[in-house]
Structure formats: C-alpha cells, structure tokens
Design a protein around this motif. Structure first.
Motif, mmCIF file in Angstrom:
data_model
loop_
_atom_site.group_PDB
_atom_site.id
_atom_site.type_symbol
_atom_site.label_atom_id
_atom_site.label_comp_id
_atom_site.label_asym_id
_atom_site.label_seq_id
_atom_site.Cartn_x
_atom_site.Cartn_y
_atom_site.Cartn_z
ATOM 1 N N LYS A 156 -3.393 1.435 -6.831
ATOM 2 C CA LYS A 156 -2.283 0.619 -6.351
ATOM 3 C C LYS A 156 -0.962 1.363 -6.478
ATOM 4 C CE LYS A 156 -0.350 -4.014 -7.124
ATOM 5 N NZ LYS A 156 -0.489 -5.250 -7.914
ATOM 6 N N LEU A 167 0.847 2.159 -2.941
ATOM 7 C CA LEU A 167 1.849 1.155 -2.604
ATOM 8 C C LEU A 167 3.240 1.462 -3.146
ATOM 9 C CD1 LEU A 167 -0.209 -2.137 -3.049
ATOM 10 C CD2 LEU A 167 -0.042 -0.630 -1.072
ATOM 11 N N TYR A 204 0.233 -0.968 7.069
ATOM 12 C CA TYR A 204 0.669 -0.800 5.686
ATOM 13 C C TYR A 204 0.893 -2.154 5.011
ATOM 14 C CZ TYR A 204 2.868 1.502 1.709
ATOM 15 O OH TYR A 204 3.157 1.961 0.435
ATOM 16 N N LYS A 205 1.405 -3.110 5.776
ATOM 17 C CA LYS A 205 1.584 -4.454 5.219
ATOM 18 C C LYS A 205 0.243 -5.104 4.910
ATOM 19 C CE LYS A 205 6.185 -5.833 6.617
ATOM 20 N NZ LYS A 205 7.018 -7.027 6.828
ATOM 21 N N ASN A 261 -0.927 -3.737 1.712
ATOM 22 C CA ASN A 261 -0.249 -4.412 0.609
ATOM 23 C C ASN A 261 -0.845 -5.792 0.355
ATOM 24 O OD1 ASN A 261 2.707 -3.187 -0.384
ATOM 25 N ND2 ASN A 261 1.942 -2.312 1.520
ATOM 26 N N ALA A 263 -2.279 -6.164 -3.171
ATOM 27 C CA ALA A 263 -1.244 -6.804 -4.003
ATOM 28 C C ALA A 263 -1.031 -8.273 -3.652
ATOM 29 C CB ALA A 263 0.078 -6.037 -3.861
ATOM 30 N N TYR A 303 5.075 -6.489 -0.572
ATOM 31 C CA TYR A 303 5.073 -5.969 -1.942
ATOM 32 C C TYR A 303 5.836 -4.649 -2.039
ATOM 33 C CZ TYR A 303 3.163 -3.918 -6.253
ATOM 34 O OH TYR A 303 3.025 -3.309 -7.478
ATOM 35 N N PHE A 304 5.675 -3.759 -1.057
ATOM 36 C CA PHE A 304 6.262 -2.425 -1.121
ATOM 37 C C PHE A 304 7.781 -2.427 -0.973
ATOM 38 C CE2 PHE A 304 5.816 -3.257 3.301
ATOM 39 C CZ PHE A 304 6.713 -2.472 3.992
ATOM 40 N N ALA A 350 6.953 -1.556 -7.174
ATOM 41 C CA ALA A 350 6.619 -0.714 -6.031
ATOM 42 C C ALA A 350 7.778 0.144 -5.571
ATOM 43 C CB ALA A 350 6.129 -1.570 -4.867
#
Length: 517
Positions: A55, A59, A241-242, A245, A249, A254-255, A261
């Motif tokens: 993680k 992330l 990428y989302k 996450n 997460a 989250y990122f 993050a």
C-alpha cells in the motif's frame, strides 16, 4: 573545437555538480522540507520496513517523484531527494538547451539560459530542496513542446507524446489534471486551422464550417479525434489509479486526501492556518491580481504573446495556463499558489520564444529584450519567493540569503536520536501521519510500529504486549488534532486497560515519549 552536443553535456554535468554541492550544503546545515522528509520516511518503509508495504509502495503520492528518490536511496536516505532534484533540474536544462541549439545558432541565448538556471531562486529551489518541482517543470515543458511541434508538423505523433507527458505530469501533481478543461477551445481552434479554407479569420472559418455539411462532419471528426488522443490516456490513468485506491484503501481519493498517502494534506492545512491566524494575514489573490502577478513574475511571457500575436491557436496555448491558475485559485481556495505554478510561466515563455527566435527579423532588438527580460525575471524571482506565504518557501529563502544552521527539525532529530539509542528489540508505536519527520531520522525503521502495519490497530487498542514505548504529540504540537496519539490518548486507554502504567522518558516541546511499565 568541441561539438555542441558534447559541450552541452559538459555544461549539464557541471550544473548538476553545482546543484548537488548547494543541496548537500543546505542539507548539512539542517534544511529539510516536508515533502523531502515524507519521501525519506516512505522510502525507508518500502526498503526496510516490516509488514504490508504494498500500500505504501503503490499509493504514496505524487508517485513519480516518490519513485525518483528510489534511485539514490542506496547512497543515503536523507540525501536521496536532494540528489534526485539536483540531477533532474540539470536534465531539465539539457532538454531546453537542446531545443534551443537545434533551432538557434546564437550562443547568446544559451548563455542567458545558463544564467537563469544558475541564479534564479526558483530554479535553485527546484534543484536543491528535494521537492518534485523539477519533474513538474520537465514534463510541463515536454507537454507544451510536443503541442508546439504538432503545430509545425500537423502529425498526431506529437499529440500522442503530449498525452503521455500530460499523464506523467498528472502523477507528479494531481492538480494538473484540470489543465485538460482548458484545452477544449484550443483544440477547436487547432482543428479549424487544419481545415482547407481560404478564409483566415477563425470566427468566419467556424461559421463556414457549421454551414457546410461536409466541413461540419470533418470538423467534428477531427475535433473528437484530437480530444480522444490527448485526453483519453490521462483520464483513463486517473480512473485506474482511483480504482486501485478503492481496492487497497477503500477510498477513491485516498492518494490526495489521506495524510498517510501524501505530504501536502497537512502541510497545506497548517500553512493556511498559520497565515490566517497571524497578525499579518494575507488574503488569497483575487482573479485579476493573480494573473498580473504571473506576468510580473515572468515578463518574458509578454514577449512570447507579442511574437505569436498573429497565430490564434498559439496565443490560446499561452493563455491556457492563466485560465488553469485562476481555476486552481477557485477550486483550492484554502491553499496558496505554490512556486511551481509561477515557474511554469517562465518555462512556457522560454519554449515559445525559442520556437520563434530564428524567424524573428530584428535580431538586435530581440537580444536586448531577452537580456532585460531575463534580468527582470531573476529580480522578480527573489522578490516573490522572499514574500511567499508558504512556510517551506520562506525557509528556503532564509537559507539562500544567509546559509546558517537551520534548527527547524532539531526536535525530530532529538526524539529520533533517543529512539536510535534504545535496544534493537524495542518497539515504539508512532503515527506517521504527523510523525514522519521523526521516522525519517530513525536509523532502524523496524523499531517503529506504524499504521501501514496490520498490528497497529491492535496495538493502539491494547499497547501492552505489542509495544514498549508510545510516541505522543504534546499539547503544544500544532498538528496534535490529526492523530489519535495525542494528550487525550491515555484517557481513552484507561477505560480500555485500567492496569496499564506509563512513564514519560523523554520530551520536547512537540513530542512526548512514554515507556509502558
């Protein structure tokens, strides 16, 4: 005589050495910024930590600057961000200089470019602070370079490269995804220009296109195709990428929203609170004032606009970042505009001027204007950075004006030194949402039990049996409200485990270290 390519490589190497010497010197004097410390701590977790590090590896954001520090962690964790930024900024110089030497034969402009990279405080900040500015500027430059090459060649190859650069730029700073909004009118202008019409004025070309079925179909098809080529890859990358996450997460954002993050969640909040609560409160810039500040900071952008005054789509290209900055001011109204967004205007101005230098007729006047403009830019660079409302930028300017020992991280070093002196089998519970500066200076990261580990949730409920020490934010710590491990934690613990006794073994104004008896 030395070939130009070899000569350029020598200059780039010397520039990298210059940046490295400055960066290491500032580092030895104790200068660190929040972003560099965050990358240092996360790098230690990835390479030396215990537990589920996937993680952290996948992330931590922005992810590309984080990964760029990996290349130099084998040298020194504390110096890795500085080395990366020094070499990266030198490579940025090489990219711009290579474009310049390809189109322009006059070495006067190469000398001006070198002076800019050696003396401008914004470039020194990018090169020596260990921040991700160098990557933002490099991929911003490459993005617009390929857009301008597309204007010359009208081949979609350059548009595809521009799209890849925009993806990378977005993963260096997520806020650049909003740049796509302001390319919508620009792409329409580019498509109109590509149509084979005798009319020169864009508004009349648009009128003719919509009144002819065949031209209308061609205009819509070309416009849609360009939108797909430029935007589909960045948007798809962010969506993927989302989803990553969300999978790891349970949070799409989250990122960009979690202090575990990304470094700037707390840094931006603290900086805004400091400025708004001080006696010299600074209001965020108004709409017109912000654009005027950008022009004052980068006066060469006016020269670039003048040189392209007869090309509608190229003028729109130069105006796009202004609309982008104004949008950021509205969307992130509690965040002050960072220096990287000032520097992009200089980079864009230099790129556009380089593309127009050879075709400009009055060479002597242009040399004078460029010399004066560069001198003004270096002066305004110092002026604006010196008056920045952002604390990291203020601290860098203090260090640049008078390099003396910096004591901002002394507390973190003191706590870390005490932890380093503890036996190797000691386990200290710490929340790196706020304690990442302490963790960055701890030699053995395996001594720390932190939220990335599965056992942290159990340890925070019942510390006895899992850890022997607890690092707590003191009542005077300005970020104590962003962690459970603060002065109210032991009140909570007494209700869970009335038999647990703790003893304070070390403290600083912001931190308290307790041993569990």
């Amino acid at each position: 005589m030395i070939k130009k390519s070899t000569f350029l490589l020598i200059i780039t190497f010397l520039l990298a050495v210059y940046y490295l010497v400055l960066g290491v010197y500032f580092n030895k004097l104790g200068y660190y910024n929040a972003e560099a410390l965050f990358y240092i701590e996360k790098s230690k977790i990835v390479f030396e930590g215990l537990g589920n590090r996937l993680k952290v590896m996948g992330l931590t954001a922005p992810i590309i600057p984080f990964y760029s520090t990996f290349l130099f962690t084998f040298i020194n964790y504390l110096l890795a961000p500085v080395i990366a930024s020094a070499i990266g900024t030198a490579i940025l110089f090489y990219l711009i200089a290579a474009t310049l030497l390809k189109d322009v034969k006059d070495n006067f402009y190469l000398a001006l470019l070198l002076i800019f990279f050696v003396f401008h405080p914004g470039m020194l900040y990018a090169a020596t602070a260990g921040k991700s500015l160098y990557l933002v500027l490099a991929f911003f430059y490459m993005f617009f370079l390929n857009i301008l090459k597309f204007y010359r060649s009208n081949t979609t190859y350059h548009v595809s490269l521009a799209s890849i650069c925009l993806v990378t730029l977005t993963f260096c700073d997520y806020r650049f995804i909003w740049l796509t909004l302001f390319f919508i009118p620009l792409i329409l202008s580019i498509t109109l220009k590509s149509l084979n019409l005798s009319e020169k004025e864009s508004i009349f070309r648009l009128f003719l296109s919509f009144n002819s079925p065949s031209l209308r179909r061609k205009l819509i098809s070309k416009t849609f195709a360009l939108y797909i080529i430029i935007f589909i890859l960045p948007i798809a990358s962010i969506v993927c990428y989302k989803l990553l996450n969300l999978t790891h997460a349970n949070d799409l954002n989250y990122f960009i929203e979690s202090p575990y993050a990304t470094w700037n969640v707390l840094a931006d909040k603290i900086n805004f609170d400091e400025v708004t609560n001080s006696t010299t409160y600074k209001m965020p810039d108004s709409a017109v004032l912000l654009s005027l500040k950008m022009i004052m900071y980068a006066p060469l952008i006016l020269l670039a606009l003048y040189m392209y005054r007869q090309n509608t789509y190229q003028v729109l290209t130069l105006l796009t970042p202004f609309a982008f900055i104004e949008f950021l001011r509205l969307k992130y109204d509690k965040i002050y505009i960072a220096h990287e967004f000032y520097l992009i205007f200089i980079i864009l101005a230099l790129l556009c001027i380089i593309f127009k230098l050879e075709s400009y007729k009055n060479k002597k006047t242009l040399r004078i204007l460029m010399g004066i403009g560069m001198a003004i830019q270096i002066f305004t660079g110092y002026y604006f950075l010196n008056r920045s409302p952002i604390s990291d930028e203020q601290k860098f300017m203090i260090m640049l004006r008078k390099p003396v020992e910096n004591h901002d991280q002394d507390e973190s070093k003191d706590i870390a030194d005490y932890i380093n002196a503890l036996p190797d089998n000691s386990l200290i519970m710490a929340d790196d949402a706020i304690a990442y500066p302490v963790a960055a200076f701890v030699d053995n990261i395996q001594k720390l039990v932190m939220p990335y580990q599965d056992k942290f949730l159990t340890a925070i409920e019942t510390p006895r049996g899992y850890v022997s020490y607890i690092l707590v934010a003191s009542p005077s710590n300005r970020v104590k409200g962003y962690t459970q491990l603060n002065n109210t934690y032991f009140n909570f613990m007494r209700t869970n485990d009335s038999g647990m006794l703790v003893q304070k073994v070390y403290e600083t104004p912001d931190w308290e270290l307790y041993r569990i008896k």
